[in-house]
Enzyme design. Structure first.
Site, short mmCIF file in Angstrom:
data_model
loop_
_atom_site.label_atom_id
_atom_site.label_comp_id
_atom_site.label_asym_id
_atom_site.label_seq_id
_atom_site.Cartn_x
_atom_site.Cartn_y
_atom_site.Cartn_z
N SER A 26 0.87 -1.32 -0.08
CA SER A 26 -0.03 -0.05 -0.12
C SER A 26 0.85 1.46 -0.04
CB SER A 26 -0.78 0.06 1.17
OG SER A 26 -0.18 0.11 2.29
N LYS A 31 0.19 4.20 7.31
CA LYS A 31 0.10 5.07 5.98
C LYS A 31 0.53 6.11 6.15
CE LYS A 31 -3.02 1.81 4.87
NZ LYS A 31 -3.08 0.95 3.59
#
Length: 268
Positions: free
Chosen positions: A58, A122
């Protein structure tokens, strides 16, 4: 005379059965050192640095599957989630000690709000009160398109393991943090046109750099807005990296499969 000999043998047996005080002292010292080492490791892991590994793509191209990194626990202060096995603690504590809010552009580890147990990593995109939207692949913050510049395509592999190239950009966030992003599906992926998000007070909006292959705050039902208390720490440095699919314990494969150029590189 016979009785005297028996007494002598008995005393000899008693002396033999007595523990060697030198051996017991050595064992006690070893146990003591072991306990001290465990306590030091626990303090370091809880208060200073915690190791993590990257299991998904990701954050490609910034972080790759097989990267091992250190996360600084002190960067944002300490909450319940700074403690090991926090999901099993019986008490609820909703504050931070020596708290310092994440900055836009930080790559941070946090506990998934959905279960307060799963570790996610993230990039911080939206701060409390920000309005976030993606329009045709372009990130917009508070009504302004974030600057991005097309650079050389990123070489990767598709779902069938075949080599392919995908669009890659240099993105500059408000505040000046520059980083690379990739758009696997171009500017027409599922999350390349979103609703307008307004980040609540005390929360943050998190996104992956691999914009078409990241479950993040754009998906309100899976991740959504991340409370400040859920932050674990900031990603600081890659201390080890090995090709995807190669277990780190297979040391005989290190010469060929370790990504030597990524070791001891800072994360930004």
């Amino acid at each position: 005379m016979e009785q005297a000999r028996v007494d002598h043998d008995t005393k000899q047996q008693i002396r033999t059965a007595e523990p060697d005080t030198g051996t017991w002292a050595s064992i006690r010292e070893t146990v003591k050192v072991g306990i001290q080492a465990l306590l030091i490791a626990l303090v370091v892991r809880t208060l200073l640095f915690q190791p993590f590994n990257i299991p998904s793509g990701s954050l490609v191209p910034t972080l790759l599957i097989g990267d091992y990194l250190f996360v600084s626990k002190y960067s944002y202060g300490y909450s319940k989630y700074s403690l090991p096995l926090s999901e099993y603690l019986p008490f609820q504590y909703h504050a931070r000690v020596w708290g310092a809010e994440p900055k836009r552009g930080d790559i941070a580890v946090f506990k998934l709000p959905k279960d307060n147990a799963t570790d996610y990593i993230k990039r911080v995109i939206g701060l409390p009160g920000d309005k976030i939207q993606v329009i045709e692949g372009v990130l917009n913050i508070n009504g302004k398109a974030v600057k991005r510049e097309r650079i050389a395509d990123y070489e990767t592999s598709d779902a069938f393991g075949q080599a392919t190239k995908v669009p890659q950009y240099n993105e500059t966030l408000p505040g000046g943090v520059e980083h690379r992003t990739v758009e696997r599906d171009g500017d027409h992926g599922f999350w390349d046109n979103t609703e307008l998000y307004t980040v609540p007070a005390g929360h943050f909006f998190m996104m992956g750099d691999n914009r078409d292959n990241s479950t993040d705050s754009r998906d309100l039902s899976s991740v959504g807005y991340v409370p400040f208390e859920n932050f674990v720490g900031r990603a600081e440095m890659i201390f080890f990296s090995i090709d995807e699919g190669t277990p780190a314990w297979q040391v005989w494969r290190w010469p060929a499969d370790v990504r030597w150029n990524r070791i001891f590189t800072t994360i930004h």
